[in-house]
Write a protein that holds these residues in place. Sequence first.
Motif, short mmCIF file in Angstrom:
data_model
loop_
_atom_site.label_atom_id
_atom_site.label_comp_id
_atom_site.label_asym_id
_atom_site.label_seq_id
_atom_site.Cartn_x
_atom_site.Cartn_y
_atom_site.Cartn_z
N CYS A 52 12.40 49.15 9.61
CA CYS A 52 11.85 47.80 9.67
C CYS A 52 12.41 47.02 8.50
O CYS A 52 12.33 47.48 7.34
CB CYS A 52 10.32 47.82 9.59
SG CYS A 52 9.60 46.15 9.69
N VAL A 53 12.97 45.86 8.80
CA VAL A 53 13.58 45.03 7.77
C VAL A 53 13.63 43.60 8.28
O VAL A 53 13.43 43.35 9.48
CB VAL A 53 14.99 45.55 7.42
CG1 VAL A 53 15.99 45.25 8.55
CG2 VAL A 53 15.51 44.99 6.09
N GLY A 54 13.89 42.68 7.39
CA GLY A 54 14.07 41.29 7.79
C GLY A 54 15.49 41.04 8.27
O GLY A 54 16.36 41.91 8.21
N GLU A 55 15.69 39.82 8.75
CA GLU A 55 17.04 39.43 9.17
C GLU A 55 17.89 39.07 7.95
O GLU A 55 17.35 38.77 6.90
CB GLU A 55 16.95 38.24 10.13
CG GLU A 55 16.20 38.56 11.42
CD GLU A 55 16.76 39.74 12.20
OE1 GLU A 55 17.97 40.06 12.06
OE2 GLU A 55 15.99 40.39 12.93
N PRO A 56 19.23 39.20 8.06
CA PRO A 56 20.01 39.31 9.29
C PRO A 56 20.34 40.73 9.72
O PRO A 56 21.21 40.94 10.56
CB PRO A 56 21.31 38.58 8.91
CG PRO A 56 21.51 38.95 7.47
CD PRO A 56 20.11 38.96 6.88
N TRP A 57 19.63 41.72 9.16
CA TRP A 57 20.10 43.10 9.31
C TRP A 57 19.80 43.69 10.69
O TRP A 57 20.58 44.51 11.18
CB TRP A 57 19.55 43.95 8.17
CG TRP A 57 19.86 43.30 6.86
CD1 TRP A 57 18.99 42.77 5.96
CD2 TRP A 57 21.17 43.04 6.33
NE1 TRP A 57 19.66 42.20 4.90
CE2 TRP A 57 21.01 42.35 5.10
CE3 TRP A 57 22.47 43.31 6.76
CZ2 TRP A 57 22.08 41.94 4.30
CZ3 TRP A 57 23.54 42.90 5.98
CH2 TRP A 57 23.35 42.23 4.77
N ASN A 58 18.72 43.28 11.35
CA ASN A 58 18.49 43.76 12.72
C ASN A 58 19.53 43.18 13.66
O ASN A 58 20.06 43.88 14.53
CB ASN A 58 17.09 43.35 13.19
CG ASN A 58 16.00 43.96 12.35
OD1 ASN A 58 15.66 45.13 12.48
ND2 ASN A 58 15.42 43.16 11.44
N GLU A 59 19.84 41.90 13.47
CA GLU A 59 20.84 41.27 14.34
C GLU A 59 22.22 41.86 14.09
O GLU A 59 22.99 42.09 15.03
CB GLU A 59 20.86 39.75 14.12
CG GLU A 59 21.76 39.03 15.09
CD GLU A 59 21.37 37.58 15.33
OE1 GLU A 59 22.03 36.94 16.17
OE2 GLU A 59 20.43 37.08 14.69
N GLN A 60 22.52 42.15 12.84
CA GLN A 60 23.81 42.77 12.55
C GLN A 60 23.91 44.15 13.20
O GLN A 60 24.96 44.53 13.73
CB GLN A 60 24.02 42.91 11.04
CG GLN A 60 25.39 43.46 10.67
CD GLN A 60 25.60 43.59 9.18
OE1 GLN A 60 25.29 44.62 8.59
NE2 GLN A 60 26.15 42.54 8.57
N LEU A 61 22.82 44.91 13.16
CA LEU A 61 22.80 46.23 13.79
C LEU A 61 23.16 46.13 15.26
O LEU A 61 23.98 46.90 15.77
CB LEU A 61 21.40 46.84 13.64
CG LEU A 61 21.22 48.24 14.21
CD1 LEU A 61 21.65 49.29 13.20
CD2 LEU A 61 19.76 48.47 14.62
N VAL A 62 22.55 45.17 15.95
CA VAL A 62 22.81 44.98 17.38
C VAL A 62 24.25 44.50 17.59
O VAL A 62 24.96 45.00 18.47
CB VAL A 62 21.81 43.98 17.98
CG1 VAL A 62 22.23 43.56 19.39
CG2 VAL A 62 20.41 44.59 18.00
N ASN A 63 24.69 43.56 16.76
CA ASN A 63 26.05 43.04 16.91
C ASN A 63 27.11 44.12 16.72
O ASN A 63 28.20 44.04 17.29
CB ASN A 63 26.29 41.89 15.92
CG ASN A 63 25.53 40.63 16.30
OD1 ASN A 63 25.04 40.49 17.43
ND2 ASN A 63 25.42 39.69 15.37
N GLN A 64 26.78 45.13 15.93
CA GLN A 64 27.73 46.22 15.69
C GLN A 64 27.53 47.40 16.65
O GLN A 64 28.26 48.40 16.58
CB GLN A 64 27.61 46.71 14.24
CG GLN A 64 28.07 45.67 13.22
CD GLN A 64 28.09 46.19 11.80
OE1 GLN A 64 27.93 47.39 11.54
NE2 GLN A 64 28.30 45.29 10.84
N GLY A 65 26.53 47.28 17.54
CA GLY A 65 26.32 48.32 18.54
C GLY A 65 25.81 49.63 18.00
O GLY A 65 26.03 50.70 18.59
#
Length: 428
Positions: free
Chosen positions: A222-235
């Motif tokens: 659990c963390v704030g953005e942008p790290w969840n979005e980065q995780l998804v963007n990097q697959g």
Amino acid sequence: MTLTTTRRSFLRGATATAATLLAAKALFPSGAFAQGPGPEVTSAKLGFIALTDAAPLIIALEKGLFAKHGVPDVQVQKQASWGATRDNLVLGGAANGIDGAHILTPMPYLMSLGTVTNNIPLPMSIIARLNYDSQGISVAQEYKDIGAGLDSAPLKAVFAGRKAAGKEVNVAMTFPGGTHDLWLRYWLAAGGIDPNSEVSVITVPPPQMVANMKVGTMDAFCVGEPWNEQLVNQGIGFTATTTGELWHRHPEKALALRTDFIEASPMATQAILMAAMEAQMWCDAVENKEEMANILGKRAWFNVPPTDVAGRLKGDINYGNGRVETATGLEMKFWKDHVSYPFKSHDAWFLAENIRWGYLPGTTDITAAVDMVNREDVWRSAAAALGIAAADIPEGTSRGVETFFDGKVFDPANPSAYLDSLAIKAMA
């Protein structure tokens, strides 16, 4: 009904602060920050972590708002972790540390009570809330097809199987007792997973989350953005849920200062807060989102592609598991509908959750702690100085009863009833 405390460390920290606040109120009947001379100092050192909710401090600097309000030498300094933020606040700006920070809302309480400062209370004051919503709980790619989402229950059997096979199940948050820790624990417990016995909860600084997931050292975080979005963007993984789905329009980060800074420099404090409040208004405007993503993505700030920031900033969410939604209403919120005002009732929930998980004793006096640390009066004075419309200033210090996604209800007037309603907890 409130919970009481006998903690000597709390009383020691509270006595001096309470005396100072009473003296200030006597001098300034309309608030400690009534009209007066300009700022006592032109500088302050403010810490931030590379998270989208630090935007108001970054924008205040980038847009010249600190200078506009008479504190042109304010520095906004990157911190490596929340532990480093705490340590630099203990040092203070005069000793090469920092005077205040973008901070997890519970941390000023844990510091003021001495809980995370070696039992030596460091009086801290929350003077504003910086944002609502837009944190995420993300899970490793290997679990994408088991159906975990807002309901964490599908992970229970899988995690149990891993442990039975002798494998560790690591779920990461950013600071014990902080907001991300509490969201993660709430989500797991709501699905019947005991975070104290069925998984290992570990601490990882926000900017290191994606890299750690990539090398397989954790199963969820659990963390704030942008790290969840980065995780998804990097697959590398998917977002099971955003925290706004757990509790819509929930409070998240705060702007906090060392109490001794406020006492020594009340007008400088007001100037810093006014700059941050103006920046929050700017951040909330839809037309500024793309520019904000570009600014935050800069090397000096987050050092990430603006695309890692922009989507969820606008409420457009690619969860990474085939679920893609736009205009969700789950975007990060900075100003309208009282986001900036630090409701005391919200702080009471964070303290109740820290009691729930054993970080604070069950005897903790929630009301006394909130009254000591939460300086909503400072916010109101700054709002008056800025000419904020009455409609944008809450009438009271409570937002009232809050209801969570699983039907649990928190009445700030009765935290004990809330704690009694919870099946999974680790109260001391």
